[in-house]
Design a protein around this motif. Structure first.
Motif, mmCIF file in Angstrom:
data_model
loop_
_atom_site.group_PDB
_atom_site.id
_atom_site.type_symbol
_atom_site.label_atom_id
_atom_site.label_comp_id
_atom_site.label_asym_id
_atom_site.label_seq_id
_atom_site.Cartn_x
_atom_site.Cartn_y
_atom_site.Cartn_z
ATOM 1 N N GLU A 178 0.841 -1.187 0.000
ATOM 2 C CA GLU A 178 0.000 0.000 0.000
ATOM 3 C C GLU A 178 0.882 1.245 0.000
ATOM 4 O OE1 GLU A 178 -3.033 2.180 2.994
ATOM 5 O OE2 GLU A 178 -3.381 0.046 2.657
ATOM 6 N N ALA A 179 0.478 2.227 -0.777
ATOM 7 C CA ALA A 179 1.197 3.496 -0.862
ATOM 8 C C ALA A 179 0.257 4.628 -0.493
ATOM 9 C CB ALA A 179 1.728 3.701 -2.277
ATOM 10 N N LEU A 180 0.814 5.670 0.089
ATOM 11 C CA LEU A 180 0.060 6.876 0.400
ATOM 12 C C LEU A 180 0.701 8.006 -0.394
ATOM 13 C CD1 LEU A 180 -2.089 8.315 2.154
ATOM 14 C CD2 LEU A 180 -0.245 8.780 3.769
ATOM 15 N N THR A 181 -0.085 8.635 -1.265
ATOM 16 C CA THR A 181 0.476 9.711 -2.083
ATOM 17 C C THR A 181 0.707 10.931 -1.204
ATOM 18 O OG1 THR A 181 -1.733 10.421 -2.745
ATOM 19 C CG2 THR A 181 -0.597 8.894 -4.202
ATOM 20 N N LEU A 182 1.895 11.504 -1.293
ATOM 21 C CA LEU A 182 2.237 12.700 -0.528
ATOM 22 C C LEU A 182 1.892 13.959 -1.315
ATOM 23 C CD1 LEU A 182 5.680 11.504 0.827
ATOM 24 C CD2 LEU A 182 3.484 11.535 2.026
ATOM 25 N N THR A 183 2.031 13.869 -2.626
ATOM 26 C CA THR A 183 1.654 14.959 -3.526
ATOM 27 C C THR A 183 0.758 14.379 -4.605
ATOM 28 O OG1 THR A 183 3.523 14.608 -5.013
ATOM 29 C CG2 THR A 183 3.879 16.109 -3.157
ATOM 30 N N GLU A 184 0.175 15.240 -5.396
ATOM 31 C CA GLU A 184 -0.618 14.760 -6.525
ATOM 32 C C GLU A 184 0.318 14.013 -7.488
ATOM 33 O OE1 GLU A 184 -3.839 17.080 -8.725
ATOM 34 O OE2 GLU A 184 -2.105 17.229 -10.064
ATOM 35 N N VAL A 185 -0.126 12.852 -7.934
ATOM 36 C CA VAL A 185 0.677 12.030 -8.849
ATOM 37 C C VAL A 185 0.016 12.083 -10.214
ATOM 38 C CG1 VAL A 185 1.561 9.723 -9.324
ATOM 39 C CG2 VAL A 185 1.437 10.537 -6.971
ATOM 40 N N ASN A 186 0.758 12.580 -11.196
ATOM 41 C CA ASN A 186 0.245 12.649 -12.562
ATOM 42 C C ASN A 186 1.343 12.219 -13.519
ATOM 43 O OD1 ASN A 186 1.966 14.883 -12.855
ATOM 44 N ND2 ASN A 186 0.352 16.293 -12.193
ATOM 45 N N ARG A 187 1.150 12.474 -14.802
ATOM 46 C CA ARG A 187 2.120 12.008 -15.803
ATOM 47 C C ARG A 187 3.492 12.633 -15.622
ATOM 48 N NH1 ARG A 187 0.156 13.153 -21.531
ATOM 49 N NH2 ARG A 187 -1.852 12.764 -20.624
ATOM 50 N N ARG A 188 3.579 13.787 -14.977
ATOM 51 C CA ARG A 188 4.865 14.442 -14.748
ATOM 52 C C ARG A 188 5.580 13.894 -13.510
ATOM 53 N NH1 ARG A 188 1.965 19.608 -15.830
ATOM 54 N NH2 ARG A 188 2.146 19.864 -18.079
ATOM 55 N N GLY A 189 4.844 13.209 -12.655
ATOM 56 C CA GLY A 189 5.450 12.631 -11.458
ATOM 57 C C GLY A 189 4.704 13.014 -10.208
ATOM 58 N N GLY A 190 5.280 12.686 -9.095
ATOM 59 C CA GLY A 190 4.718 12.962 -7.788
ATOM 60 C C GLY A 190 5.503 12.191 -6.745
ATOM 61 N N ARG A 191 5.061 12.239 -5.493
ATOM 62 C CA ARG A 191 5.747 11.551 -4.406
ATOM 63 C C ARG A 191 4.752 10.654 -3.681
ATOM 64 N NH1 ARG A 191 10.870 11.739 -4.963
ATOM 65 N NH2 ARG A 191 11.263 11.555 -2.771
ATOM 66 N N ALA A 192 5.231 9.496 -3.255
ATOM 67 C CA ALA A 192 4.391 8.546 -2.524
ATOM 68 C C ALA A 192 5.200 7.947 -1.382
ATOM 69 C CB ALA A 192 3.895 7.447 -3.444
ATOM 70 N N LEU A 193 4.515 7.617 -0.303
ATOM 71 C CA LEU A 193 5.127 6.981 0.850
ATOM 72 C C LEU A 193 4.797 5.496 0.792
ATOM 73 C CD1 LEU A 193 6.701 7.738 3.438
ATOM 74 C CD2 LEU A 193 4.489 7.764 4.610
ATOM 75 N N ILE A 194 5.835 4.666 0.689
ATOM 76 C CA ILE A 194 5.654 3.218 0.592
ATOM 77 C C ILE A 194 6.519 2.575 1.670
ATOM 78 C CG2 ILE A 194 5.789 1.182 -0.881
ATOM 79 C CD1 ILE A 194 5.880 3.142 -3.285
ATOM 80 N N GLY A 195 5.872 1.951 2.640
ATOM 81 C CA GLY A 195 6.619 1.258 3.693
ATOM 82 C C GLY A 195 7.540 2.172 4.473
ATOM 83 N N GLY A 196 7.137 3.414 4.692
ATOM 84 C CA GLY A 196 7.964 4.348 5.446
ATOM 85 C C GLY A 196 9.035 5.041 4.618
ATOM 86 N N GLU A 197 9.123 4.739 3.337
ATOM 87 C CA GLU A 197 10.107 5.367 2.461
ATOM 88 C C GLU A 197 9.398 6.229 1.428
ATOM 89 O OE1 GLU A 197 12.360 2.260 0.644
ATOM 90 O OE2 GLU A 197 13.401 1.728 2.483
ATOM 91 N N GLU A 198 10.002 7.353 1.100
ATOM 92 C CA GLU A 198 9.436 8.247 0.110
ATOM 93 C C GLU A 198 9.978 7.880 -1.271
ATOM 94 O OE1 GLU A 198 9.240 13.008 -0.680
ATOM 95 O OE2 GLU A 198 9.413 12.310 1.392
ATOM 96 N N TRP A 199 9.062 7.700 -2.217
ATOM 97 C CA TRP A 199 9.412 7.302 -3.581
ATOM 98 C C TRP A 199 8.831 8.309 -4.561
ATOM 99 C CZ3 TRP A 199 11.589 2.493 -5.300
ATOM 100 C CH2 TRP A 199 11.908 1.621 -4.285
ATOM 101 N N THR A 200 9.483 8.422 -5.723
ATOM 102 C CA THR A 200 8.859 9.160 -6.809
ATOM 103 C C THR A 200 7.822 8.241 -7.431
ATOM 104 O OG1 THR A 200 10.529 8.429 -8.391
ATOM 105 C CG2 THR A 200 10.900 10.549 -7.316
ATOM 106 N N ALA A 201 6.761 8.818 -7.969
ATOM 107 C CA ALA A 201 5.677 7.988 -8.500
ATOM 108 C C ALA A 201 5.112 8.628 -9.756
ATOM 109 C CB ALA A 201 4.581 7.829 -7.452
ATOM 110 N N ARG A 202 4.657 7.769 -10.655
ATOM 111 C CA ARG A 202 3.915 8.170 -11.851
ATOM 112 C C ARG A 202 2.860 7.108 -12.074
ATOM 113 N NH1 ARG A 202 9.010 8.861 -14.190
ATOM 114 N NH2 ARG A 202 8.670 6.968 -15.343
ATOM 115 N N PRO A 203 1.667 7.503 -12.523
ATOM 116 C CA PRO A 203 0.644 6.485 -12.788
ATOM 117 C C PRO A 203 0.990 5.695 -14.050
ATOM 118 C CG PRO A 203 -0.171 8.634 -13.393
ATOM 119 C CD PRO A 203 1.172 8.848 -12.758
ATOM 120 N N TYR A 204 0.563 4.445 -14.071
ATOM 121 C CA TYR A 204 0.792 3.608 -15.256
ATOM 122 C C TYR A 204 0.075 4.199 -16.466
ATOM 123 C CZ TYR A 204 1.037 -0.554 -18.177
ATOM 124 O OH TYR A 204 1.267 -1.421 -19.200
#
Length: 139
Positions: free
Chosen positions: A89-115
């Motif tokens: 499970e991930a919790l988005t920290l910022t809005e995630v769109n085609r340009r990117g965003g940030r998500a919290l996964i298992g206590g770590e912050e990751w960059t994220a983009r939707p498929y």
């Protein structure tokens, strides 16, 4: 020519053939031929050498080969990298769109983009990470 020399030649030929086929069957037959050659070198009669070869072949093909194939086809015991994130499970920290965003996964912050590049995932939204898409987690 002594029989044990013939058994060693057969073992060598089977071993070379195993290298080209990678079936693990010819390698076991090579080991059985090697055992028969050892029996011949110890002075056992030819019938005993054939019996050693037959027993070694059957034991190798019926017992050892299935175990070895199970170990070869087993998936890796530990997933790492992004493959380890699937199903988490991930919790988005910022809005995630085609340009990117940030998500919290298992206590770590990751960059994220939707498929799907047309999807926008809002901030603070919980999502379950899947292979091809992200699905919202209902709480």
């Amino acid at each position: 020519m002594e029989s044990w020399v013939v058994w060693l030649a057969v073992a060598a030929l089977l071993g070379i053939a195993e290298i080209f086929t990678l079936t693990f069957a010819l390698g076991l037959l090579a080991a059985a031929a090697l055992a028969a050659g050892l029996a011949g070198a110890l002075g056992l009669p030819f019938a005993a050498q054939v019996a050693v070869f037959a027993i070694g072949s059957v034991a190798g093909l019926a017992v050892v080969r299935p175990i070895a194939r199970r170990h070869i086809t087993r998936p890796p015991p530990l997933r790492s990298g992004t493959a380890a994130l699937v199903g988490r499970e991930a919790l988005t920290l910022t809005e995630v769109n085609r340009r990117g965003g940030r998500a919290l996964i298992g206590g770590e912050e990751w960059t994220a983009r939707p498929y799907d590049p047309d999807v926008v995932i809002p901030a603070e939204a919980p999502y379950e990470l899947t292979r091809g898409n992200r699905q919202k987690v209902e709480h």
